[in-house]
Design a protein around this motif. Structure first.
Motif, PDB file in Angstrom:
ATOM      1  N   ASP A 351      64.464  47.436  44.008  1.00 56.76           N
ATOM      2  CA  ASP A 351      65.813  46.878  43.934  1.00 56.76           C
ATOM      3  C   ASP A 351      66.891  47.892  44.315  1.00 56.76           C
ATOM      4  N   LEU A 352      66.585  49.167  44.272  1.00 56.02           N
ATOM      5  CA  LEU A 352      67.587  50.199  44.503  1.00 56.02           C
ATOM      6  C   LEU A 352      67.738  50.481  45.997  1.00 56.02           C
ATOM      7  N   PRO A 353      68.944  50.822  46.448  1.00 55.44           N
ATOM      8  CA  PRO A 353      69.172  51.000  47.887  1.00 55.44           C
ATOM      9  C   PRO A 353      68.869  52.413  48.388  1.00 55.44           C
ATOM     10  N   TRP A 354      67.822  53.019  47.890  1.00 55.16           N
ATOM     11  CA  TRP A 354      67.330  54.265  48.461  1.00 55.16           C
ATOM     12  C   TRP A 354      65.809  54.309  48.320  1.00 55.16           C
ATOM     13  N   ALA A 355      65.184  55.009  49.254  1.00 53.43           N
ATOM     14  CA  ALA A 355      63.728  55.149  49.220  1.00 53.43           C
ATOM     15  C   ALA A 355      63.337  56.090  48.078  1.00 53.43           C
ATOM     16  N   PRO A 653      71.578  57.316  51.267  1.00 54.65           N
ATOM     17  CA  PRO A 653      70.742  58.502  51.030  1.00 54.65           C
ATOM     18  C   PRO A 653      70.452  58.656  49.542  1.00 54.65           C
ATOM     19  N   ARG A 654      69.245  59.060  49.212  1.00 49.68           N
ATOM     20  CA  ARG A 654      68.885  59.181  47.803  1.00 49.68           C
ATOM     21  C   ARG A 654      69.773  60.183  47.073  1.00 49.68           C
ATOM     22  N   ALA A 683      81.957  60.992  50.690  1.00 50.40           N
ATOM     23  CA  ALA A 683      81.709  60.085  51.801  1.00 50.40           C
ATOM     24  C   ALA A 683      80.238  59.695  51.814  1.00 50.40           C
ATOM     25  N   VAL A 684      79.944  58.536  52.403  1.00 52.07           N
ATOM     26  CA  VAL A 684      78.564  58.088  52.504  1.00 52.07           C
ATOM     27  C   VAL A 684      78.436  57.141  53.686  1.00 52.07           C
ATOM     28  N   ASP A 685      77.277  57.158  54.329  1.00 49.71           N
ATOM     29  CA  ASP A 685      76.914  56.178  55.349  1.00 49.71           C
ATOM     30  C   ASP A 685      75.956  55.172  54.718  1.00 49.71           C
TER      31      ASP A 685
END
Length: 745
Positions: A351-355, A653-654, A683-685
């Motif tokens: 469910d989380l948006p990082w590997a 990014p994790r 900042a984040v992509d």
């Protein structure tokens, strides 16, 4: 109705919530058009919230949903009140000005929460959030019933009414006038379980008569705020002081099961249902609104706080949690099937948006697998160092060694540096002579230290576990004089499982206690040598509590912690058992906080279960990295079946400092909300699964400027995002929340 009969009774203001109108119309649907008429005539002021929640115990996104739903309901009758009124929560988070500005509001009228700072800042001041957002805050110093002195018997003669006003008016005005930063004073004429006083216009006329220098009138909060000048004083931070009214934060640990169920339901909606709906086209927005409304109906402050009669919690609240849990899980499973297709391929869903790596139950065995960001991949074991046991009390992975004593406490060793944590997971039990609102100590204190429990350890797949079973002999109850605990004891069996997964930098704990004792508080205590902080009163924590350089504890629905008197020990409240809604015989609080009713269900008798984790913060563990470990603990990867892998649908990014708060379908696209928890710009992509057609920063109305029909302009958004293909690049100011509305090609 009163407003129809008497035009001199110019307006009536609801207490900041709209659900009461829905309740009334459920019984009197024939009043619907009347409510519409009065709201549109600006004689009945409703909203902006849906329910009068405890704003500290619920999540930030629940506050946003509460405001959104309140505006939505208010707009169905005309418009929402343009004043940020909230009558009586037990404190206010520091981010409330940020939330208000996100909906276009610039004011906050409230009661409770001001401490000693009130002597300096007065009743009207600028309240500043960590983000720098400010609102005009108006503190009702004498509470939300400040004008009740004007209320008398309907049978009074005109002379008796005037005499009563003459007697009471000086006292009514005295305290608010001393704290006012303006020549205008606000009095709220109303109280719990009190009907509107039909002779209020006569009482106001009597005020003019007995004090001709007063210009008194029945008005709305909007009228009052329009004449308040820009404040000269300011305050930054949360409002949890009790200088003028008790803040009653003992509710953090009252009926802990309520807080646990609420946290699970919030995560189900926020981390599964809404994101899945967003990536499948947003067809379930109506069902999600229904689920949120059901959950919000458990958020009124006396409900979520656990400080009502037993029937409110056991008969009214529990079925609502059950409905959200069952229907939400069914909805999430259905949406997952839309994404994955029907099939028997074994997949692991994240469910989380990082590997990340995670240990999941694969064919009955805890197995370390690689997870893609928000989506599903084929489930297969990845290579990694094995976990092992050392005797019956120590477990290890490649990073940590955990040494568990027979009393269930443990020490964590960093295998690289040799550093040792303090002792974790001691149980300490105090008596409680308080009530649902307030903890009040009663001795003696007992605990688990030194108890020789039955201990065993083992390895199953990629998980090592030490199990400890012990018997706490706790005083059965308070003595009849309620000054101390009885010498009679009862056995309270405790079952603990301390687990360490392959690759993990945290220790997971599950604890079950069969509580047979009354009038007490059970806490889990963790310490760190060399760690110094001033002792704190009991405070509310969401998901985690940490002391930099020492330890972070991840909490699954547990809401209360304190730093103890040695300044080196943190205590997390697992259970607080009491048998009274309110008592008036405590030194911690003057008088009653509610009716003096017995509440046997609040004694929490029976089996209770808790989940938490411990992240030792050795030299290479930052607060951000520790918080990420907790987030992964609270959102475990799951094994699912389907026809194919899918995703990643959204990826950060994790190591990102910027964190996700919401991903949901909006009226004109997909809404993504991110927040920056640091005091500097970040900042984040963010990468999505499809090319971005458009992306713009919006406020908390998520692009729907008709929400509430307030007419407010967009006052507060993050900086515009930049896009490149499937990537959205954002910059967030210190502590900023950014909401972005996206469409995809």
């Amino acid at each position: 109705t009163l407003l129809e009969r008497d035009p001199s009774f110019t307006s009536f203001t609801f207490d900041g919530q709209t659900i009461a109108i829905e309740d009334h119309l459920e019984k009197r649907p024939d009043h619907h058009e009347l409510v519409v008429k009065l709201v549109r005539a600006e004689r009945l002021f409703i909203g902006p919230w849906y329910v009068l929640a405890d704003n500290i115990l619920v999540s930030a996104e629940s506050l946003v949903r509460n405001f959104q739903e309140g505006l939505r309901v208010a707009a169905s009758f005309g418009r929402a009140m343009r004043a940020g009124y909230v009558a009586d929560p037990f404190g206010h988070p520091a981010q409330i000005p940020q939330v208000l500005r996100g909906f276009g509001y610039s004011s906050y009228v409230f009661s409770r929460g001001i401490g000693a700072e009130g002597e300096d800042i007065g009743a009207e001041f600028a309240w500043e959030a960590p983000s720098g957002d400010r609102v005009l805050a108006c503190h009702l110093v004498t509470h939300y019933a400040s004008g009740l002195a004007l209320v008398g018997e309907m049978s009074e003669t005109e002379a008796e009414l005037e005499a009563r006003v003459r007697t009471r008016l000086p006292k009514m005005i005295d305290v608010p006038a001393r704290y006012a930063n303006t020549s205008s004073l606000l009095f709220m004429e109303g109280d719990d379980h009190v009907e509107a006083y039909e002779r209020l216009p006569e009482a106001v006329a009597a005020m003019h008569k007995v004090s001709p220098n007063l210009d008194a009138k029945i008005a709305s909060l909007e009228d009052f705020l329009a004449v308040v000048p820009s404040p000269r004083t300011s305050f930054a931070g949360e409002l949890v002081g009790g200088r003028y009214r008790p803040i009653l934060r003992g509710v953090n640990s009252t009926r802990v099961w309520i807080k646990q169920e609420n946290a699970r339901c919030e995560r189900l909606l926020l981390e599964r249902c809404e994101p899945l709906d967003a990536i499948t086209g947003g067809d379930e927005r109506d069902e999600l609104r229904s689920l949120w409304r059901t959950l919000l109906q458990n958020h009124p402050h006396d409900s979520i706080c656990g400080c009502s009669i037993d029937d409110v919690h056991d008969i009214d609240m529990r079925p609502r949690f059950d409905r959200v849990s069952v229907d939400g899980a069914t909805l999430a499973a259905s949406l997952e099937r839309r994404v994955l297709g029907e099939g028997n391929t074994t997949l692991v869903w994240n469910d989380l948006p990082w590997a990340r790596d995670a240990v999941v139950d694969l064919d009955g065995t805890p197995t370390r697998v690689r997870c893609a960001a928000f989506g599903a991949v084929a489930a297969s074991r990845i290579d990694g160092a094995a976990v092992r046991v050392d005797g019956d009390g120590a477990i290890e992975n490649e990073l940590l060694r955990v040494e568990v004593a027979t009393d269930g406490s443990f020490v964590v060793v960093d295998k690289q540096s040799g550093g040792r944590s303090g002792t974790q997971n001691l149980l300490v039990d105090d008596g409680d002579r308080g009530d649902e609102y307030t903890y009040s100590y009663a001795g003696p204190t007992v605990g688990s230290r030194g108890i020789a429990g039955a201990r065993r350890s083992g390895v199953t797949g990629d998980r090592a576990t030490v199990i400890v079973d012990l018997l706490l002999q706790l005083p059965a109850r308070l003595r009849d004089d309620r000054l101390a605990r009885t010498a009679e004891t009862v056995a309270c069996p405790v079952h603990m499982e301390v687990s360490l997964d392959s690759g993990a930098r945290r220790v997971d704990v599950t604890l079950e206690v069969d509580n047979q004792a009354r009038d007490h508080r059970l806490r889990g205590v963790s310490g760190k040598r060399g760690w110094v902080e001033q002792p704190t009163a009991e405070r509310c924590a969401h998901d985690l509590v940490a002391l930099d350089g020492a330890v972070m504890i991840g909490l699954d629905g547990i809401r209360e912690y304190a730093v103890l008197h040695d300044g080196r020990t943190i205590a997390v409240t697992l259970l607080r058992a009491m048998g009274w809604l309110s008592r008036g015989d405590m030194t911690e609080r003057r008088g009653h906080a509610g009716p003096a009713l017995e509440t046997p269900s609040a004694q929490m008798i029976g089996r209770r279960a808790y989940r938490y984790c411990v992240v030792p913060m050795f030299s290479d563990m930052s607060l951000a990295a520790a918080a990420r470990e907790v987030r992964e603990f609270l959102a475990p990867a799951r094994v699912v079946r389907g026809a194919r892998p899918a995703g990643p649908f959204m990826e950060l990014p994790r190591e990102s400092i910027v964190q996700p708060s919401a991903l949901r379908a909006a009226r004109d696209g997909v809404a993504v909300r991110l927040f920056n928890p640091r005091d500097r710009e970040e900042a984040v992509d963010v990468r999505f699964h499809r090319t971005i057609a458009s992306a713009r920063a919006v406020d908390l109305r998520e692009g729907d400027l008709t929400l509430g029909n307030t007419g407010f302009e967009v006052l507060r958004t993050a900086a515009p995002p930049e896009t490149d293909g499937a990537v959205m690049s954002v910059r967030l100011a210190p502590y900023e929340v950014g909401t972005y509305l996206l469409t995809f090609a």
